[in-house]
Design a protein around this motif. Structure first.
Motif, PDB file in Angstrom:
ATOM      1  N   LEU A 181       0.488  -1.442   0.266  1.00 38.50           N
ATOM      2  CA  LEU A 181      -0.758  -0.270  -0.245  1.00 38.50           C
ATOM      3  C   LEU A 181       0.884   0.990   0.043  1.00 38.50           C
ATOM      4  CD1 LEU A 181      -2.555  -1.227   2.849  1.00 38.50           C
ATOM      5  CD2 LEU A 181      -2.677  -1.087   0.424  1.00 38.50           C
ATOM      6  N   GLN A 182      -0.054   2.666  -0.347  1.00 34.16           N
ATOM      7  CA  GLN A 182       1.086   3.878  -0.394  1.00 34.16           C
ATOM      8  C   GLN A 182      -0.069   4.641   0.428  1.00 34.16           C
ATOM      9  OE1 GLN A 182       2.468   4.375  -4.645  1.00 34.16           O
ATOM     10  NE2 GLN A 182       4.574   3.336  -4.045  1.00 34.16           N
ATOM     11  N   VAL A 183       0.871   5.770   1.178  1.00 33.48           N
ATOM     12  CA  VAL A 183      -0.494   6.995   1.444  1.00 33.48           C
ATOM     13  C   VAL A 183      -0.387   7.671  -0.482  1.00 33.48           C
ATOM     14  CG1 VAL A 183      -0.352   8.952   2.852  1.00 33.48           C
ATOM     15  CG2 VAL A 183       0.585   6.590   3.406  1.00 33.48           C
ATOM     16  N   VAL A 184      -1.046   8.251  -0.163  1.00 30.33           N
ATOM     17  CA  VAL A 184      -1.132   9.238  -1.673  1.00 30.33           C
ATOM     18  C   VAL A 184      -1.317  10.668  -1.219  1.00 30.33           C
ATOM     19  CG1 VAL A 184      -0.987   7.965  -3.525  1.00 30.33           C
ATOM     20  CG2 VAL A 184      -3.263   8.480  -1.955  1.00 30.33           C
ATOM     21  N   VAL A 237       6.871   3.942   1.162  1.00 29.77           N
ATOM     22  CA  VAL A 237       5.564   3.551   1.462  1.00 29.77           C
ATOM     23  C   VAL A 237       4.651   4.978   1.513  1.00 29.77           C
ATOM     24  CG1 VAL A 237       5.504   1.364   2.051  1.00 29.77           C
ATOM     25  CG2 VAL A 237       5.145   3.986   3.725  1.00 29.77           C
ATOM     26  N   VAL A 238       5.326   6.391   1.072  1.00 28.30           N
ATOM     27  CA  VAL A 238       4.634   7.352   0.983  1.00 28.30           C
ATOM     28  C   VAL A 238       4.875   8.071  -0.360  1.00 28.30           C
ATOM     29  CG1 VAL A 238       4.586   9.727   2.275  1.00 28.30           C
ATOM     30  CG2 VAL A 238       5.131   8.324   3.187  1.00 28.30           C
ATOM     31  N   ASN A 239       3.222   8.079  -1.737  1.00 35.13           N
ATOM     32  CA  ASN A 239       4.215   8.648  -3.082  1.00 35.13           C
ATOM     33  C   ASN A 239       3.240   9.842  -2.841  1.00 35.13           C
ATOM     34  OD1 ASN A 239       4.227   8.640  -5.522  1.00 35.13           O
ATOM     35  ND2 ASN A 239       4.086   6.431  -6.063  1.00 35.13           N
ATOM     36  N   SER A 240       3.928  10.573  -3.068  1.00 32.78           N
ATOM     37  CA  SER A 240       3.471  12.649  -3.567  1.00 32.78           C
ATOM     38  C   SER A 240       2.864  12.705  -4.868  1.00 32.78           C
ATOM     39  CB  SER A 240       4.111  13.544  -2.859  1.00 32.78           C
ATOM     40  OG  SER A 240       5.629  13.395  -3.448  1.00 32.78           O
ATOM     41  N   THR A 267      -0.149  22.628   1.482  1.00 29.17           N
ATOM     42  CA  THR A 267       0.515  21.935   2.572  1.00 29.17           C
ATOM     43  C   THR A 267       0.726  20.924   2.959  1.00 29.17           C
ATOM     44  OG1 THR A 267      -0.366  23.683   3.977  1.00 29.17           O
ATOM     45  CG2 THR A 267      -0.513  22.181   5.413  1.00 29.17           C
ATOM     46  N   GLN A 268       0.246  19.840   1.861  1.00 28.89           N
ATOM     47  CA  GLN A 268      -0.082  17.980   2.554  1.00 28.89           C
ATOM     48  C   GLN A 268       1.296  18.089   1.208  1.00 28.89           C
ATOM     49  OE1 GLN A 268      -2.850  15.666   1.306  1.00 28.89           O
ATOM     50  NE2 GLN A 268      -4.039  17.361   1.036  1.00 28.89           N
ATOM     51  N   LEU A 269       2.138  18.834   0.805  1.00 22.99           N
ATOM     52  CA  LEU A 269       3.269  18.598   0.082  1.00 22.99           C
ATOM     53  C   LEU A 269       4.715  18.928   0.102  1.00 22.99           C
ATOM     54  CD1 LEU A 269       2.316  18.881  -4.061  1.00 22.99           C
ATOM     55  CD2 LEU A 269       2.237  17.227  -2.831  1.00 22.99           C
ATOM     56  N   SER A 270       3.853  19.714   1.218  1.00 22.89           N
ATOM     57  CA  SER A 270       5.022  20.323   2.276  1.00 22.89           C
ATOM     58  C   SER A 270       6.066  19.703   3.050  1.00 22.89           C
ATOM     59  CB  SER A 270       5.057  21.503   3.229  1.00 22.89           C
ATOM     60  OG  SER A 270       4.496  20.674   4.262  1.00 22.89           O
ATOM     61  N   ALA A 271       7.059  19.987   3.592  1.00 22.65           N
ATOM     62  CA  ALA A 271       8.375  19.383   4.555  1.00 22.65           C
ATOM     63  C   ALA A 271       7.442  18.235   5.513  1.00 22.65           C
ATOM     64  CB  ALA A 271       9.675  19.569   4.683  1.00 22.65           C
ATOM     65  N   TYR A 283       0.522  11.614  -7.619  1.00 13.64           N
ATOM     66  CA  TYR A 283      -0.096  11.878  -8.062  1.00 13.64           C
ATOM     67  C   TYR A 283      -1.135  13.013  -7.373  1.00 13.64           C
ATOM     68  CZ  TYR A 283       0.465   7.024  -8.732  1.00 13.64           C
ATOM     69  OH  TYR A 283       1.202   5.180  -8.410  1.00 13.64           O
ATOM     70  N   LEU A 284      -0.719  13.653  -5.827  1.00 17.69           N
ATOM     71  CA  LEU A 284      -1.123  14.874  -5.534  1.00 17.69           C
ATOM     72  C   LEU A 284       0.183  15.657  -6.265  1.00 17.69           C
ATOM     73  CD1 LEU A 284      -2.624  15.913  -3.387  1.00 17.69           C
ATOM     74  CD2 LEU A 284      -0.251  15.526  -1.095  1.00 17.69           C
ATOM     75  N   GLU A 285       1.296  15.658  -6.493  1.00 18.69           N
ATOM     76  CA  GLU A 285       1.994  16.494  -7.870  1.00 18.69           C
ATOM     77  C   GLU A 285       1.085  17.009  -8.972  1.00 18.69           C
ATOM     78  OE1 GLU A 285       5.777  15.083  -7.718  1.00 18.69           O
ATOM     79  OE2 GLU A 285       6.067  16.255  -5.415  1.00 18.69           O
ATOM     80  N   ALA A 286       0.378  15.611  -9.512  1.00 12.44           N
ATOM     81  CA  ALA A 286      -0.153  15.941 -11.104  1.00 12.44           C
ATOM     82  C   ALA A 286      -1.909  16.098 -10.404  1.00 12.44           C
ATOM     83  CB  ALA A 286      -0.513  14.502 -11.052  1.00 12.44           C
ATOM     84  N   ALA A 287      -2.026  16.627  -9.749  1.00 16.65           N
ATOM     85  CA  ALA A 287      -3.263  16.893  -8.520  1.00 16.65           C
ATOM     86  C   ALA A 287      -3.212  18.120  -8.478  1.00 16.65           C
ATOM     87  CB  ALA A 287      -4.160  15.930  -7.472  1.00 16.65           C
ATOM     88  N   SER A 288      -2.275  18.090  -8.263  1.00 10.47           N
ATOM     89  CA  SER A 288      -2.193  20.240  -7.612  1.00 10.47           C
ATOM     90  C   SER A 288      -2.150  20.839  -9.457  1.00 10.47           C
ATOM     91  CB  SER A 288      -0.934  20.166  -7.516  1.00 10.47           C
ATOM     92  OG  SER A 288       0.747  20.143  -7.577  1.00 10.47           O
TER      93      SER A 288
END
Length: 329
Positions: A98-101, A317-320, A282-286, A322-327
């Motif tokens: 699984l991954q956190v997205v 297991v943390v994949n950003s 905020t989610q994509l921040s460090a 998809y969220l980067e694409a969404a942004s």
């Protein structure tokens, strides 16, 4: 120990049923919680996900994040919205891929344990809880919070008789005048119901200092994300759009949110008012998907002691992406 055996059995079951996403996606199946109001339920109520994704979206309600993991393992669910961190850790430790997205919601004040009022137990005499029966949904964020709190007060699981109960069930039992439950742990509408018959030992900033951040994630089977990156990114983009709309003016959205959460307006307002929905930046921040979440997962996994074997590296297991694409949509 009974709890260790329970979580081990859960982990083995998950590992045994781990599956992969189907190649052809003609329907998106999303897991969510009832009595857990969130802005994206406005889109759920108005079928905006189906409209914008171009495929039917089926929403399936669960009572715990551990059940979400099992449904993703069997291939019955593609996306789990607002899965707790602890169920995610249990599943991945068992070998489930699984991954956190995405970060669904932060809610330090909406996950806690409540002591029966008539016991008159507070943090000043908390040791009087020893030997009493406690309802805890094992393998969930509420379970992790319970462990952190009792450790803070110098107690351990062996000091209690622990019963594994879903929050909705323990809230119903807690409401009975002849219950033998001294304390019950849960979240959302169930926690609100528990508070009608008791009080938390610690709350607010004091609780967060003991338990740490409390948040839920959007999780997916890794194979599903790899095979359906556009669908997943669009799903996250719609969710972010609903969060932004709610932040601007929640009033027009509340009826739809309440409907899908299965709550009345008063309860919906009370629960959602304790939630924070981080925006995409905020989610994509460090502090979050840019590194903080992986560190948090590692810390929480270590805190579960011998109940799971933590992964060596949680950044995998943390994949950003998809969220980067969404942004950018």
């Amino acid at each position: 120990m009974k709890l260790t055996k329970t979580l081990t059995a859960m982990a083995v079951a998950l590992a045994a049923t781990t599956g992969t996403a189907a190649n052809a996606l003609d329907e998106l199946v999303v897991a969510y919680f009832l009595e857990w109001p969130t802005p994206n339920q406005y889109a759920q109520a108005n079928k905006l996900y189906s409209e914008k994704l171009g495929i039917p979206v089926k929403w399936v309600a669960f009572d715990a994040g551990t059940a979400m993991s099992a449904a993703m393992a069997s291939g019955d669910v593609h996306i789990s919205y607002s899965q707790g961190v602890t169920p995610f850790l249990v599943a991945t430790a068992a070998g489930q891929d699984l991954q956190v997205v995405d970060i669904a919601v932060s809610y330090s004040d909406n996950d806690n344990c409540v002591v029966r009022s008539e016991l008159e137990i507070s943090k000043d005499n908390v040791m009087e809880l020893k030997g009493k029966k406690v309802a805890v949904p094992l393998g969930t964020a509420a379970h992790s919070g319970f462990l952190a709190q009792i450790a803070h007060f110098g107690m351990s699981e062996s000091d209690f008789t622990i019963v594994d109960m879903a929050p909705s069930d323990s809230a119903a039992a807690f409401a009975q005048p002849n219950t033998d439950l001294a304390m019950a742990c849960g979240w959302g509408g169930s926690l609100r119901a528990m508070k009608q018959h008791g009080n938390p030992i610690i709350e607010g900033a004091e609780k967060e200092a003991v338990v740490g951040k409390v948040f839920d994630v959007t999780s997916v089977p890794t194979a599903f994300g790899e095979e359906n990156p556009d669908i997943l990114a669009k799903f996250l983009a719609i969710t972010a759009e609903m969060n932004a709309q709610y932040a601007k003016d929640p009033a027009p959205m509340m009826e739809g949110i309440a409907k899908e959460a299965g709550m009345d307006m008063e309860g919906t307002s009370a629960v959602i008012g304790t939630f924070v929905f981080p925006d995409t930046a905020t989610q994509l921040s460090a502090d979050w998907m840019g590194g903080g979440v992986a560190e948090y997962l590692a810390e929480k996994a270590a805190g579960l002691g011998d109940k799971i074997t933590p992964l060596s590296d949680y950044s995998a297991v943390v994949n950003s992406s998809y969220l980067e694409a969404a942004s950018k949509m």
